[in-house]
Design a protein around this motif. Structure first.
Motif: not given
Length: 256
Positions: A84-98
């Motif tokens: 089972m998973v509960q996961f929160k993605y990073s904000d758009q700025k960091n998704l694009d950066k990394y």
């Protein structure tokens, strides 16, 4: 600890690889089952692994790789373990950066709660589909760093995926325990850094409170986080779990 670290590792690996042989915010359960379609089951499996994580700047891609590797290690429809998973993605700025050049399909800053199964992953497109599985307050306001969020996730797993043994896997940035200052809300004494919430984290004391509130004794508490294997951190959780596993050094995130 009473048990040597070697036996801790062996027992944890045996558990993990056994299978291959109503509020509207994140502190409650949205939509009855946490905002998704997972239905409570009465069959009790041997192990339920509870993966709780936040992307934390640069960990989103490596987390998805971990899920793929987990799927490769799980037998399809194996009755002995659920993940089972509960996961929160990073904000758009960091998704694009990394993750330059990668498309995230609107997942930025959103939290998802789901069971990790093969039908969530499209191998052709290297894409996870969590449509309809958003959890809690939509967007960056989802407070995954709050102890109530973790406590409710554990309770949810007990309801939806009852098991003889529960393994809690915390995966994010961590900082263990520093005596340099009394910063209970910094990475010096906790884990679970949320870059969408001004880098707020869950302290070790808050994490202990969450596990106690959930009312479950863990088979293993695992930190896929940097430097969480020191005596100060271990003693925070000593009576809440049979085994404790954490890195004594900085861990490396990789998406390849």
């Amino acid at each position: 600890m009473k048990k040597k670290f070697y036996y801790l590792s062996v027992a944890l690996m045996a558990a993990m690889f056994f299978v291959s042989c109503s509020s509207s915010d994140d502190n409650g359960s949205q939509g009855g089952n946490g905002g998704n379609g997972d239905k409570p089951r009465t069959d009790v499996v041997d192990y339920t692994v509870m993966f709780y994580s936040c992307g934390g700047y640069n960990l989103d891609a490596s987390t998805e790789v971990n899920w793929i590797e987990t799927l490769n290690g799980l037998e399809i429809n194996d009755p002995n373990v659920r993940y089972m998973v509960q996961f929160k993605y990073s904000d758009q700025k960091n998704l694009d950066k990394y993750n330059p050049g990668r498309t995230w399909g609107g997942k930025a800053a959103k939290c998802y709660r789901f069971e990790l199964t093969r039908d969530r992953y499209n191998m052709q497109e290297n894409h996870f589909d969590f449509s309809g599985y958003e959890h809690g307050t939509q967007g960056a306001n989802c407070q995954i760093y709050q102890p109530d969020s973790l406590a409710n996730f554990i309770k949810y797993c007990q309801k939806v995926a009852p098991a003889k043994n529960y393994i809690l896997l915390i995966s994010d940035h961590g900082g263990a325990y520093s005596v340099s200052a009394d910063f209970d809300k910094s990475l010096m004494r906790g884990a679970m850094q949320d870059d969408t919430q001004n880098d707020l984290i869950m302290s070790n004391k808050e994490m202990r409170t969450a596990i106690e509130k959930a009312g479950v004794h863990l088979k293993a508490l695992v930190f896929d986080c940097c430097i969480m294997n020191n005596m100060e951190s271990i003693t925070e959780f000593l009576d809440l779990t049979d085994y404790y596993y954490g890195s004594g050094h900085s861990t490396i995130a990789t998406d390849h």
